[in-house]
Structure formats: structure tokens, C-alpha cells
Design a protein around this motif. Structure first.
Motif, PDB file in Angstrom:
ATOM      1  N   MET A 196       0.874  -1.433  -0.117  1.00 45.14           N
ATOM      2  CA  MET A 196       0.091  -0.059  -0.065  1.00 45.14           C
ATOM      3  C   MET A 196       0.764   1.439  -0.019  1.00 45.14           C
ATOM      4  O   MET A 196       0.369   2.096  -0.658  1.00 45.14           O
ATOM      5  N   ILE A 197       2.020   1.407   0.805  1.00 51.28           N
ATOM      6  CA  ILE A 197       2.964   2.647   0.888  1.00 51.28           C
ATOM      7  C   ILE A 197       3.544   2.686  -0.608  1.00 51.28           C
ATOM      8  O   ILE A 197       3.604   3.866  -0.898  1.00 51.28           O
ATOM      9  N   VAL A 198       4.055   1.508  -0.947  1.00 53.03           N
ATOM     10  CA  VAL A 198       4.979   1.695  -2.374  1.00 53.03           C
ATOM     11  C   VAL A 198       3.990   2.076  -3.432  1.00 53.03           C
ATOM     12  O   VAL A 198       4.350   3.087  -4.022  1.00 53.03           O
ATOM     13  N   THR A 199       2.806   1.528  -3.668  1.00 56.44           N
ATOM     14  CA  THR A 199       1.760   1.962  -4.581  1.00 56.44           C
ATOM     15  C   THR A 199       1.444   3.420  -4.237  1.00 56.44           C
ATOM     16  O   THR A 199       1.196   4.299  -5.243  1.00 56.44           O
ATOM     17  N   SER A 200       1.087   3.924  -3.187  1.00 58.81           N
ATOM     18  CA  SER A 200       0.992   5.346  -2.862  1.00 58.81           C
ATOM     19  C   SER A 200       1.877   6.211  -3.192  1.00 58.81           C
ATOM     20  O   SER A 200       1.567   7.262  -3.732  1.00 58.81           O
ATOM     21  N   ILE A 201       3.000   5.962  -2.860  1.00 58.36           N
ATOM     22  CA  ILE A 201       4.160   6.775  -3.149  1.00 58.36           C
ATOM     23  C   ILE A 201       4.613   6.820  -4.458  1.00 58.36           C
ATOM     24  O   ILE A 201       4.632   7.947  -5.169  1.00 58.36           O
ATOM     25  N   ALA A 202       4.231   5.658  -5.377  1.00 58.26           N
ATOM     26  CA  ALA A 202       4.607   5.623  -6.842  1.00 58.26           C
ATOM     27  C   ALA A 202       3.583   6.692  -7.407  1.00 58.26           C
ATOM     28  O   ALA A 202       3.767   7.193  -8.375  1.00 58.26           O
ATOM     29  N   ALA A 203       2.247   6.217  -7.086  1.00 55.08           N
ATOM     30  CA  ALA A 203       1.131   7.075  -7.738  1.00 55.08           C
ATOM     31  C   ALA A 203       1.332   8.383  -7.384  1.00 55.08           C
ATOM     32  O   ALA A 203       1.086   9.308  -8.435  1.00 55.08           O
ATOM     33  N   GLY A 204       1.593   8.927  -6.298  1.00 54.52           N
ATOM     34  CA  GLY A 204       1.659  10.414  -6.054  1.00 54.52           C
ATOM     35  C   GLY A 204       2.881  10.909  -6.823  1.00 54.52           C
ATOM     36  O   GLY A 204       2.852  12.053  -7.238  1.00 54.52           O
ATOM     37  N   VAL A 205       3.898  10.298  -6.761  1.00 52.91           N
ATOM     38  CA  VAL A 205       5.299  10.907  -7.339  1.00 52.91           C
ATOM     39  C   VAL A 205       4.822  10.890  -9.117  1.00 52.91           C
ATOM     40  O   VAL A 205       5.321  12.020  -9.569  1.00 52.91           O
ATOM     41  N   SER A 206       4.469   9.878  -9.373  1.00 58.73           N
ATOM     42  CA  SER A 206       4.372   9.939 -10.965  1.00 58.73           C
ATOM     43  C   SER A 206       2.954  10.758 -11.373  1.00 58.73           C
ATOM     44  O   SER A 206       2.782  10.805 -12.610  1.00 58.73           O
ATOM     45  N   GLY A 207       2.163  10.982 -10.301  1.00 58.47           N
ATOM     46  CA  GLY A 207       0.922  11.746 -10.615  1.00 58.47           C
ATOM     47  C   GLY A 207       0.064  11.001 -11.367  1.00 58.47           C
ATOM     48  O   GLY A 207      -0.897  11.289 -12.189  1.00 58.47           O
ATOM     49  N   SER A 208      -0.028   9.334 -11.230  1.00 63.09           N
ATOM     50  CA  SER A 208      -0.622   8.734 -12.069  1.00 63.09           C
ATOM     51  C   SER A 208      -1.096   7.429 -11.205  1.00 63.09           C
ATOM     52  O   SER A 208      -0.212   6.825 -10.782  1.00 63.09           O
ATOM     53  N   SER A 209      -2.438   7.049 -10.918  1.00 68.21           N
ATOM     54  CA  SER A 209      -2.736   5.859 -10.053  1.00 68.21           C
ATOM     55  C   SER A 209      -2.273   4.619 -10.936  1.00 68.21           C
ATOM     56  O   SER A 209      -1.964   3.646 -10.397  1.00 68.21           O
TER      57      SER A 209
END
Length: 435
Positions: free
Chosen positions: A335-348
Motif C-alpha cells: 500500500m505504501i509503495v503504490t501510494s508513493i509511486a502514484a503520488g510521485v508519478s501523478g498517475s494511479s
């Protein structure tokens, strides 16, 4: 490494400040990308070519036709009077006080039917213009009224959603799009109800402050003044019904992008054919749709370009690597990895792609509750996928011709805060065995 991470953080801050200062996304994304390259330890040539330009060009190549057809559909529905007829009829049946509820329900139907978030925004905007005028609601609430459902529960939460985010984990975990139905339904209802109450409160607050509906452009003023009294409601709705039916029929028979493109093309042709005599200047309508499409896709692609730069940075790669090396709390880690990756890349979907590419095959070999992992992972991608530099807020605000600084406070609550609370609820339900 700490300085490289700090460089990425500074780049994100620069981007957010520029956006909220009203700087156009193209120069803003370029400036922020250069900051990320210089301070993030990225090779300049690699950062510009492989990170920024490759991400921009790939996005345009993949989604240009969809943007064009969807923007054109919004234009022909507006200028024909079909959108106005739909809006007036809904208000007459449900009342002006129900405009927010009408928007949320319509957004739910369209997005859960498989229409991508930005297509829903394009499709609903001409209808929303008339609805918001009828109820005297500031148009700055439009982006949140669309994204609060289309980019939350329809995209990540509700079981059975055909959105790409809900499909991606099935390839790795052999789950279905109906994974963890109890978590999905409970969290979906929670988000819908809370967002409805919040937006209704925001509408009342705006009215108390003396804020009213004001068309943002001459074209928008013409949309709300289109005469539609002599039009049939069901005929006005027919192009949308046909579009949805085609998407359902073609689903699974071909690539999802192709199915949407075909459905949108047919809907455009049908609308023009049915209401041809109602267009004052069809050429101007097509020109408006084309301009709207070009602005929206370039704006969105530049956001993706910045995310591409950050995604190839050594700091981001090392950070995610460190997080997923800990298997003792694999659900929280995912959950943390996905949240960080989506937030930084600006894409879910981009965040999900990073998580699944890096961890998917490894996770598939473990003894896990894959249904819960599927649902929690997808939900994790949604709330941070609504950061100010993500495509949803940028496109929806661009369509409505409002500055992000005016629309984003409402998007932040409905798209980030409420879905995050739902994610916590979902995780707690999983821990007590409710999946």
C-alpha cells in the motif's frame, strides 16, 4: 542519496507552486523536470529524452484520438442543445437542490460503465454548465463533482469496475475485477455518501459567501443559452446510451482504447446526424472540440512527462526498492509503495504499474490473500493519484476553464482525504477478516 531525495521533493514543490500561481502546465512541468534532473542526480540527456519527452510522446500517441473524440463529443452535445435538454429535464424531475446528487449519480453511471475519467469530464461538462446555472453553483465545483466519483470509487473501489486500475492486478494475482467485494462495497458507499455531504456543504458555503454561477468563456455562455425546449429528452440521451452500449458490447473483444474510440466515434456521428439542422456552424463546433482536445492532452501529457522524470531518478528507484524488501508487513508495504509511486508519478495506473512490475511476480509466489491485496493495492493508487500534478485535476479544471488553485481544495477533500480514510477502513476490515 538523501540529497537526491530532497531534490525530488524540491522539484515537486516547485511544480505545485507554479501550478497554483497560474503558470501553464507546459512551462511549469519543464521547469520542475529540470529541477528534478539537476538536483535528483539524473543524467540531463536521459532525463529530458527518456524521462520527459518519451513519457509525453507515449501518452499523446496512446490517447490522442480518445481526447479528440471525447472533446468533440462534448462540443456537439453542447451546440446541438442535447446537453441542455438533458440538464433541464433532470433539474425539472429532481429539483435544483439535487444538482450535486445528479452530477454524482451521472458520473457513477458513466465511469462504472467503463468510460475513462477524463472522458466523463468531457461528456458531463456541457450538461454541468446548464445544471450549475439552474442551481446557481460556481463552476469551480465541477472538477470535484466529477472526480469525487469517477476517480475514486469507480476507478479503484467498486468490485466489477472495468477501469484499467481494477484490471491490472488480475494479470499477476489471477484475481477477478470483483476481488474483495465486501471491502469494495463498504468503502465505495462510504466515499459516495461523505463526498455528497461535503460537496452539498461546499455548495451552501459558496452561496453564503455570495458566489454564483459565472460562465468562464463566451462559448460556455452560449452553451447554457442553447434553446432545447422542442427537443425530446430520450433522443438527446440516445448518443450517450449508444456509446455506453457499444463500450459494453466491445469490452473483451478488442483493446479497451479501441473500443472506447469506436464508441465515441459512433456517438459523434449519431449526434451530428440526428441534430444536424440544429447546428448553427458545424465547422465552428468541430474547431472548438479540436482546440479543447489539444489543450487537454498537451496539459495532461506534460504532467505525465514530469512523472516520467521522477520515476527514473536514482532516489525514487532506491526508495521503492528499500520499501519492498520488507516482507513482514507485505500488505502495508504494498500500500505504501503504490501510494508513493502514484503520488510521485501523478498517475494511479502509473503507480500500480511500478508496484506490480517490481513486486507482482514475487508476491504471486507467496501465501497471501490476493483478493484483499488486489483491492487494497488498487485503492492505494487512487488517493495519491489525485495530487495537484496528476492528470485528473488538471484535465477537469482545464475543461471547466478554472484555475487549479480554485478547484483543487474541493478535489483534495473528495479525491484524497476521503479515499484515504476509506483505504484505512478497508485495511482494518481485512485485518478482522471482512474481505
Amino acid at each position: 542519496m538523501i540529497w537526491n531525495i530532497l531534490g525530488i521533493v524540491i522539484a515537486i514543490i516547485v511544480l505545485v507552486v507554479l501550478i497554483f500561481k497560474g503558470v501553464h502546465m507546459i512551462p511549469a512541468s519543464l521547469i520542475a523536470s529540470l529541477v528534478a534532473i539537476v538536483l535528483g542526480g539524473i543524467n540531463i540527456a536521459k532525463g529530458i529524452n527518456k524521462g520527459y519527452m518519451a513519457s509525453v510522446s507515449n501518452y499523446v500517441q496512446q490517447f490522442f484520438l480518445i481526447f479528440f473524440l471525447s472533446a468533440l463529443f462534448g462540443a456537439v452535445m453542447s451546440d446541438s442543445g442535447a446537453a441542455s435538454k438533458i440538464a433541464h429535464t433532470l433539474v425539472a424531475k429532481m429539483g435544483k437542490s439535487s444538482v450535486i446528487l445528479i452530477m454524482l449519480l451521472t458520473s457513477l453511471i458513466l465511469s462504472y460503465g467503463g468510460i475513462m475519467t477524463y472522458l466523463v469530464a468531457f461528456t458531463l461538462f456541457p450538461v454541468a454548465l446548464v445544471l450549475f446555472k439552474e442551481a446557481d453553483i460556481p463552476i469551480k465545483l465541477f472538477p470535484a463533482s466529477v472526480l469525487s466519483i469517477a476517480a475514486t470509487i469507480s476507478m479503484t473501489t467498486l468490485p466489477g469496475s472495468p477501469q484499467i486500475q481494477n484490471i491490472m492486478p488480475t494479470t499477476y494475482f489471477h484475481t477477478t475485477i470483483y476481488a474483495a467485494p465486501i471491502i469494495g462495497l463498504v468503502c465505495g458507499v462510504f466515499v459516495f455518501v461523505v463526498n455528497y455531504l461535503y460537496l452539498s456543504h461546499a455548495q451552501k458555503q459558496a452561496s453564503a459567501k455570495g458566489e454564483h454561477f459565472v460562465p468562464m468563456s463566451e462559448e460556455d455562455a452560449q452553451v447554457v443559452d442553447v434553446d432545447s425546449d422542442n427537443m425530446n429528452f430520450w433522443l438527446s440521451l440516445l448518443p450517450i446510451i449508444v456509446m455506453l452500449a457499444l463500450i459494453f458490447f466491445l469490452k473483451g473483444r478488442m483493446d479497451s482504447n479501441y473500443s472506447v474510440e469506436i464508441a465515441m466515434f459512433v456517438a459523434n456521428v449519431l449526434t451530428i446526424a440526428m441534430f444536424f439542422k440544429r447546428f448553427k456552424h458545424l465547422g465552428n463546433t468541430i474547431d472548438t472540440g479540436t482546440k479543447n482536445a489539444m489543450n487537454a492532452i498537451l496539459t495532461t501529457a506534460c504532467v505525465v512527462g514530469f512523472g516520467g522524470v521522477v520515476a527514473i531518478s536514482p532516489a525514487f528507484t532506491e526508495l521503492t526498492k528499500q520499501l519492498w524488501q520488507n516482507d513482514s508487513h507485505i500488505y502495508l508495504t504494498s500500500m505504501i509503495v503504490t501510494s508513493i509511486a502514484a503520488g510521485v508519478s501523478g498517475s494511479s495506473s502509473g503507480g500500480l504499474g511500478i508496484w506490480l512490475t517490481a513486486m507482482g511476480n514475487h508476491l504471486a509466489t507467496m501465501n497471501l490473500n490476493f483478493a484483499a491485496l488486489h483491492r487494497l493495492g488498487v485503492m492505494s493508487s487512487g488517493w495519491t493519484g489525485m495530487v495537484p500534478w496528476s492528470s485528473g485535476p488538471v484535465v477537469a479544471s482545464s475543461i471547466a476553464k478554472v484555475q487549479l488553485k480554485d478547484s483543487y481544495p474541493y478535489i483534495f477533500v473528495t479525491g484524497m482525504v476521503v479515499p484515504f480514510i476509506a483505504l484505512v477502513i478497508g485495511y482494518l476490515m481485512f485485518r478482522v477478516g471482512l474481505v
